[in-house]
Structure formats: structure tokens, C-alpha cells
Design a protein around this motif. Sequence first.
Motif, PDB file in Angstrom:
ATOM      1  N   VAL A   1       0.823  -1.210   0.000  1.00 50.49           N
ATOM      2  CA  VAL A   1       0.000   0.000   0.000  1.00 50.49           C
ATOM      3  C   VAL A   1       0.859   1.263   0.000  1.00 50.49           C
ATOM      4  O   VAL A   1       0.479   2.286  -0.583  1.00 50.49           O
ATOM      5  N   ASP A   2       2.031   1.197   0.631  1.00 53.19           N
ATOM      6  CA  ASP A   2       2.925   2.361   0.661  1.00 53.19           C
ATOM      7  C   ASP A   2       3.472   2.667  -0.728  1.00 53.19           C
ATOM      8  O   ASP A   2       3.584   3.833  -1.118  1.00 53.19           O
ATOM      9  N   HIS A   3       3.841   1.614  -1.468  1.00 54.66           N
ATOM     10  CA  HIS A   3       4.346   1.868  -2.823  1.00 54.66           C
ATOM     11  C   HIS A   3       3.272   2.503  -3.679  1.00 54.66           C
ATOM     12  O   HIS A   3       3.541   3.419  -4.458  1.00 54.66           O
ATOM     13  N   LEU A   4       2.025   2.044  -3.553  1.00 58.92           N
ATOM     14  CA  LEU A   4       0.940   2.578  -4.374  1.00 58.92           C
ATOM     15  C   LEU A   4       0.687   4.065  -4.100  1.00 58.92           C
ATOM     16  O   LEU A   4       0.449   4.836  -5.030  1.00 58.92           O
ATOM     17  N   VAL A   5       0.738   4.475  -2.841  1.00 62.24           N
ATOM     18  CA  VAL A   5       0.468   5.889  -2.557  1.00 62.24           C
ATOM     19  C   VAL A   5       1.693   6.764  -2.833  1.00 62.24           C
ATOM     20  O   VAL A   5       1.563   7.889  -3.311  1.00 62.24           O
ATOM     21  N   GLU A   6       2.878   6.262  -2.545  1.00 56.15           N
ATOM     22  CA  GLU A   6       4.087   7.073  -2.752  1.00 56.15           C
ATOM     23  C   GLU A   6       4.409   7.222  -4.244  1.00 56.15           C
ATOM     24  O   GLU A   6       4.813   8.293  -4.697  1.00 56.15           O
ATOM     25  N   SER A   7       4.216   6.148  -5.011  1.00 57.85           N
ATOM     26  CA  SER A   7       4.535   6.213  -6.442  1.00 57.85           C
ATOM     27  C   SER A   7       3.597   7.151  -7.184  1.00 57.85           C
ATOM     28  O   SER A   7       3.946   7.673  -8.249  1.00 57.85           O
ATOM     29  N   ALA A   8       2.408   7.387  -6.644  1.00 57.50           N
ATOM     30  CA  ALA A   8       1.450   8.289  -7.293  1.00 57.50           C
ATOM     31  C   ALA A   8       1.994   9.708  -7.389  1.00 57.50           C
ATOM     32  O   ALA A   8       1.577  10.482  -8.256  1.00 57.50           O
ATOM     33  N   VAL A   9       2.927  10.048  -6.492  1.00 57.74           N
ATOM     34  CA  VAL A   9       3.522  11.387  -6.516  1.00 57.74           C
ATOM     35  C   VAL A   9       5.028  11.309  -6.773  1.00 57.74           C
ATOM     36  O   VAL A   9       5.774  12.242  -6.477  1.00 57.74           O
ATOM     37  N   GLY A  10       5.489  10.164  -7.316  1.00 57.24           N
ATOM     38  CA  GLY A  10       6.902  10.023  -7.654  1.00 57.24           C
ATOM     39  C   GLY A  10       7.833   9.939  -6.467  1.00 57.24           C
ATOM     40  O   GLY A  10       9.001  10.317  -6.562  1.00 57.24           O
ATOM     41  N   ASN A  11       7.349   9.389  -5.352  1.00 59.58           N
ATOM     42  CA  ASN A  11       8.121   9.392  -4.107  1.00 59.58           C
ATOM     43  C   ASN A  11       8.431   7.978  -3.620  1.00 59.58           C
ATOM     44  O   ASN A  11       8.632   7.754  -2.427  1.00 59.58           O
ATOM     45  N   GLU A  12       8.489   6.993  -4.549  1.00 60.31           N
ATOM     46  CA  GLU A  12       8.605   5.598  -4.145  1.00 60.31           C
ATOM     47  C   GLU A  12      10.032   5.112  -3.919  1.00 60.31           C
ATOM     48  O   GLU A  12      10.237   3.966  -3.490  1.00 60.31           O
TER      49      GLU A  12
END
Length: 465
Positions: free
Chosen positions: A195-206
Motif C-alpha cells: 500500500v505504501d508503494h501505491l500511494v508514494e509512487s502516485a507522486v513520484g516518491n517511491e
Amino acid sequence: MKPTRFDTAWDAALRLADRTAASGPDVVLVRDLLGRVSLLVDDRDKPLAADSAELTALREEFAAATRPFISGDPVQTASALFAPEMFLDSAELVVRSEREPGGAGQVGVLERTVVGADWSRDTDSDASPSAERRERRIALYGFKGGVGRSTATAILSRHLASRGYCVLVVDLDLESPGVSSLLENPAGLPAHGIVDHLVESAVGNEADLDLVTRSSVLPGIEGNGEVWLVPASGKPREGEPYDYLAKLNRIYSDLPAAEPGSQPRPFCARLDDAIKACEDLVAERSRRPDVVLLDSRAGIHDIAAVTLTQLSGLALLFAVNNPSTWEGYRMLFGQWAQRPDLASELRSRLRIVAAMFHSAGDTKRLGALRDQAYETFSELLYDDVEADAEDEFDPDPDAPAVFHPAPQDGDAPHAPIPILFGNDLVGLDPYRSRDWLELPFIEAAYARFLAALDRLVPKHRTEAS
């Protein structure tokens, strides 16, 4: 007069779309978030006047057949739209019937939904992973929860690792995580989860997310085998905030196009990015995973849709022989059957698992489950053998092979792989009973399941060399 309901309105709209395309133009049938339908006719080569008798008659018929599920303008033309390619060339367009040279036009369907579109998305779309990545991924899915899917995932991971495989287990049951507790102690979980990758990658922060951990609690693994885990939720470090629910509520939407001319990033691609990031992390810390087990969400859910149709090779469908289970699978298979191309690609990589199977006192019970599975597959996913019987003595050499395994075929998708039921696993607390995998019952209960998976799992790289 009987009212027009949601399903009858859509059925009528499909018939009118097919009839319109039969006269030559490509058409797109659009259904919005409220279920309202409209028809787009591609007249760019031969523009139609908005007030022509042909369009007026079609609008009136379409409105009468679909009301109240009707948009403001039930029939539109591509020549009158500012950007018709947003509909005609959409990445979300599902082709219902192909264009015939010199004949009928293409019929496409565009569903504007919040969830659920991935049940019908092409398995080879631009959003899907490569064939090589899919080949090593195995989905474990059950239409109903509570059938032992996560337990089977943990046991299978240990079994494969004991044979030298590097196994990655991904907990995709995001609304009800479970497999993580079977594979690792809380203190050993990574700081982040899927779930962290999904939310962070949405703003390029993964970048630099801590997503994987090597299982330290599985007994019986010797030699080169490994089990790695990706939890649904991370384990927050002391003093750090962590709001899992807030993240879960924001992961399922598609991302808009990053720049003009590029395609939106659908949920399927986002989830594949997350899993691939985890595979890459394992490769960095040890070696590339030989097998990736995807413990999927149960039911009709976008996680399950993506996992089964696009992210995995082999898909294990857990079933118990009761009406609710088969009604659910009929619903699922029926959705795929609407897309013959999708159904023909999926069916050969499905296998039924007879979950929590009660064998004592009834030797015919497994046969009854097999018969029900065969009936379900035959009606919805297998080819109609009766329709081809008349061509038996004069077969068409260019016709595709008929896919309809025999009822007794032990390697067919409908042939159930049994996992025996045992009270020993009811109410299991894996934190208090870390030796649960050593229980005498486990070997007997999962013997046929593990033997079948030994045949189905892609060969370990050292075995294949």
C-alpha cells in the motif's frame, strides 16, 4: 408497462450498437458512473448531419429502449466532437466485435466505472506486465473468504523453498491481510508494504521504500531455498505516524497522464510496478525470485481482477462445493465469456483447488465437486463441442483447435486439486504456535496439493539448466 431496468437498458443498447455497426461505421457504446448509456458513431470519413432523418430515428429508438438510463444526448457523432479520439482510441476501450473488411464496423464498449473495469481488460494491454514476469507469478484466489487460501500460500512457499526456490510472497489481501502473520514475526516486518508503494509512487516518491523481508520463522528449509515477504501494511518505526486506512482509500484510482499525449496510468500498471519493485529488491539483496505467490483478495474486487487477468500466469481458484461458491464463479466466468478472446487466453491457466475438503466417509465427494466445476467451465469458458460436431468429417484446417477437456481429464482446469480439512488449523495463532507447519496433519492434508504444484510451477532455474 414493465419498467426498463439497468440490465435490460444495457442489453437494448448493445443490440442497437451492433445493428448500427452492421451498416458500416465503427461505434462506441459508453456507460457512465450512473449507468446512463450513449452511442458514439464514427462518421469522420462520411459526416452525418445532426438533424438527418437517420440520426433522428436512431436517437428516438435508442432513447425509448434505454430510458431512464439515458444521457442528455443518447446518440452522438465523432465529426461533431472536439476530441473524438478520447473515446474512439481510449486505452479503456473494450472491443466487442472487430471491424469486417468491407462490412460491419467495430463495436467498442467504454465503461466509466469507479471499480471493476479490470475484469475485462486485455491480458496483453500496454498496462500488463511482460510474459516473463507473469510466467513466474502464481495467483491464489477464492471467490469466498475463509477457505484457507493464505494458509495454503504459506505452506506452498515453504515447500518450494525446501526444493531450492527463491520465493516471494506478496500479500494482496489489502482489506484483510493475513499471510504476513504466517511468515514473519511482527518485529521482523519491513517498514513499508504494498500500500505504501501505491500511494508514494502516485507522486513520484517511491524510491528507497523498505518493502521486503526474508522470512525467519519457517522450519524445514535447508540449502539454497528462501522465502521473502511483502506485507500489505508496513510496520511503522517507533515514533513515526502510519495511517493504513487513509492510504488504502487512495490506491485504486488510475493516475492521469503525466504529460500531454501520454496515456493514463491504470491501477493494473501501478500494482505491477509495486510488485516489480519488490522483485527487484529481493534480487538486490539475494537473487531474482524464481516464483512469486500473489495472495489475492477474495470476491469481485479490483485487486482480484488485476491479479487474475493481468499479473499472473497460473491462477489457483479455491472452491468449496456449495451453491454460493459456484454462483460466484459463474458470475466471474460469465464476465470473461463476454470477451471470447479474453476467455480463451485465461481458461488454460486456471486450476480449481478443492479447499478445506472433507473426505472422510464419502469417496464420491471429490467427484461431485469435479462434476460441478466441469459443468461451470463447460457452460461459460470451454468451447461448444456440439457446435463443431457437424464438421467432424470435414474439418477446417484453418479453424482454431477446440478447447473442451474431457470430464475425467486430471490436468484440465476443472479438475480439482484437494486440500484436506483439519480442525488443527481452526483458530490457529501462528505467533504462539510457530511450529504449526510441523504438525503431522499438514503433510497429509497438503500432499496432493503440493504434488500438483510441483508439476505446475515453472521449473527452478537450476533444474531447467
